[in-house]
Motif scaffolding. Structure first.
Motif, short mmCIF file in Angstrom:
data_model
loop_
_atom_site.label_atom_id
_atom_site.label_comp_id
_atom_site.label_asym_id
_atom_site.label_seq_id
_atom_site.Cartn_x
_atom_site.Cartn_y
_atom_site.Cartn_z
N UNK A 79 1.06 -1.23 0.35
CA UNK A 79 0.21 -0.03 0.32
C UNK A 79 0.74 1.07 0.50
N UNK A 80 2.02 1.67 0.84
CA UNK A 80 3.15 2.50 0.56
C UNK A 80 3.65 2.83 -0.27
N UNK A 81 3.77 1.50 -1.53
CA UNK A 81 3.97 1.30 -2.51
C UNK A 81 3.68 2.51 -3.35
N UNK A 82 2.40 1.57 -3.59
CA UNK A 82 0.76 2.78 -4.48
C UNK A 82 1.22 3.62 -3.99
N UNK A 83 0.94 4.27 -2.58
CA UNK A 83 0.95 5.94 -2.59
C UNK A 83 2.62 7.08 -3.14
N UNK A 84 3.30 6.21 -3.48
CA UNK A 84 4.48 6.52 -3.96
C UNK A 84 4.44 6.25 -5.56
N UNK A 139 -5.33 -3.78 -0.87
CA UNK A 139 -4.66 -2.55 -1.10
C UNK A 139 -5.27 -1.49 -1.83
N UNK A 140 -6.96 -1.96 -1.65
CA UNK A 140 -7.81 -1.21 -1.66
C UNK A 140 -7.85 -0.63 -0.39
N UNK A 141 -7.52 -0.88 0.58
CA UNK A 141 -7.24 0.11 2.13
C UNK A 141 -6.57 1.47 1.50
N UNK A 142 -6.07 1.75 0.29
CA UNK A 142 -5.25 2.82 0.08
C UNK A 142 -5.91 3.68 -1.09
N UNK A 143 -6.39 4.72 -0.90
CA UNK A 143 -7.33 5.49 -1.86
C UNK A 143 -6.61 5.84 -2.69
N UNK A 144 -5.24 5.74 -2.92
CA UNK A 144 -4.66 5.36 -4.42
C UNK A 144 -4.76 4.90 -5.29
N UNK A 160 -12.01 -21.88 0.90
CA UNK A 160 -13.47 -20.77 1.69
C UNK A 160 -12.79 -19.44 2.14
N UNK A 161 -10.78 -19.68 2.44
CA UNK A 161 -10.79 -18.86 3.27
C UNK A 161 -10.45 -17.16 2.11
N UNK A 162 -10.28 -16.49 2.60
CA UNK A 162 -9.95 -15.14 1.63
C UNK A 162 -8.48 -14.59 1.92
N UNK A 163 -8.17 -14.69 3.12
CA UNK A 163 -7.00 -14.35 3.64
C UNK A 163 -7.22 -12.88 3.39
N UNK A 164 -8.04 -12.26 4.58
CA UNK A 164 -8.18 -11.14 4.22
C UNK A 164 -9.15 -10.61 5.17
N UNK A 165 -8.49 -9.89 6.54
CA UNK A 165 -9.43 -9.57 7.12
C UNK A 165 -10.52 -9.62 7.00
N UNK A 166 -11.91 -9.90 7.73
CA UNK A 166 -12.95 -9.30 7.97
C UNK A 166 -13.15 -7.82 7.87
N UNK A 167 -12.87 -7.19 8.70
CA UNK A 167 -13.02 -5.59 9.18
C UNK A 167 -12.72 -4.93 8.31
N UNK A 168 -11.58 -5.81 7.00
CA UNK A 168 -10.06 -4.92 5.88
C UNK A 168 -11.60 -5.16 4.87
N UNK A 169 -11.89 -6.41 4.62
CA UNK A 169 -12.97 -6.52 3.72
C UNK A 169 -14.50 -5.93 3.44
N UNK A 170 -14.32 -5.49 5.19
CA UNK A 170 -15.66 -4.77 4.79
C UNK A 170 -15.90 -3.64 4.96
N UNK A 171 -14.17 -3.10 4.98
CA UNK A 171 -14.23 -1.94 4.76
C UNK A 171 -13.80 -1.36 3.40
N UNK A 172 -13.48 -2.99 2.06
CA UNK A 172 -13.48 -2.30 0.78
C UNK A 172 -14.12 -2.82 0.45
#
Length: 276
Positions: A116-121, A146-151, A168-180
């Motif tokens: 995500x920091x690389x995306x910002x840069x 990486x969608x948690x980074x607005x860029x 069936x796992x997503x490898x993404x935290x549930x709160x992150x998925x909700x935010x995405x």
């Protein structure tokens, strides 16, 4: 959309000498990043077991479509043809690395923060409305985190293989998925996703889980196994042993092929979000 023909052989190591490379330190962590092209940035994350000639070929297609490629070295030997024994060793090392949570069904890999920091840069360096990101195999889910980074405006998820022990796992935290999901709906964005029907590392259950979490913002494409290139490097033939890599190792570089259609759809998706 036209693309310069790729003349580099896929059966020998690629020196990557048409890329420039930089050591980029973000959040106290330094990684080598290969760059090429001009225009808005697209982060190309390699599949297992590293930046193969096929991954580099895809990066060149992204460049030819009008983008600046940022391709971080995350594991493996850069430019190497994926051999079976060497690739299996890279795979095992990554599975126990603190950067990757290979067996975490609902937790994001720590390396996604660096990405995500690389995306910002990349956005700051290249301008434009934002950046694209494509993850493949071991890094497939990362484009979503990486969608948690607005860029990041154009995420592509190719054959996401983590977690390895829960289809069936997503490898993404549930709160992150909700935010995405909230961001996708708020900004009218979508996630493009690709897999082969018979992929034993990315099964239908994983796409179903993402569809449930993200709704119709998750746009899934499932290719028939017959669309996969039967001639692949040793790692894919012997270790992966199923149709898997939609736009790299299992792509058939011929007009009219479903894998070429997938490639072109991905490039058009980047163009629509970043160039339109």
């Amino acid at each position: 959309m036209t693309h310069a023909p790729t003349t580099r052989p896929l059966d020998r190591d690629d020196p990557l000498d048409d890329f420039s490379s930089r050591e980029i330190e973000l959040d106290g962590v330094a990684k080598k990043v290969y760059l090429m092209g001009s225009g808005p940035a697209v982060i190309v994350m390699t599949e297992m077991p590293g930046i193969s000639p096929q991954v580099a070929r895809f990066a060149r297609w992204v460049r030819d479509a009008g983008f600046t490629v940022y391709m971080p070295s995350l594991f493996g030997r850069d430019g190497a043809v994926p051999q079976a024994e060497e690739g299996a060793a890279v795979f095992k090392r990554a599975c126990v690395s603190a950067e990757f949570r290979a067996f975490a069904s609902n937790a994001s890999s720590p390396v996604t923060q660096w990405l995500r920091a690389l995306a910002r840069l990349a956005h700051a360096e290249c301008g434009g409305p934002g950046v694209g990101a494509i993850g493949m195999c071991f890094t497939g889910n990362f484009a979503l985190s990486m969608m948690l980074e607005r860029a990041v405006l154009a995420p592509v998820v190719c054959q996401p293989s983590l977690p390895l022990d829960d289809a069936a796992g997503t490898n993404v935290a549930a709160d992150e998925l909700a935010a995405v999901r909230e961001r996708l709906e708020r900004e009218d964005l979508t996630v493009m996703a690709y897999r082969f029907e018979g992929d034993r590392f990315c099964k239908a259950e994983r796409f179903a889980a993402f569809s449930q979490a993200l709704g119709d913002r998750f746009v899934a494409r499932v290719l028939p196994d017959s669309a996969a290139n039967p001639v692949t490097p040793p790692f894919f033939a012997q270790v992966v042993a199923s149709p898997h890599s939609v736009v790299t190792a299992h792509l058939i570089d011929e007009a009219g092929q479903p894998t070429i259609a997938a490639r072109d759809e991905i490039l058009a998706f980047f163009a629509r979000r970043l160039l339109g």
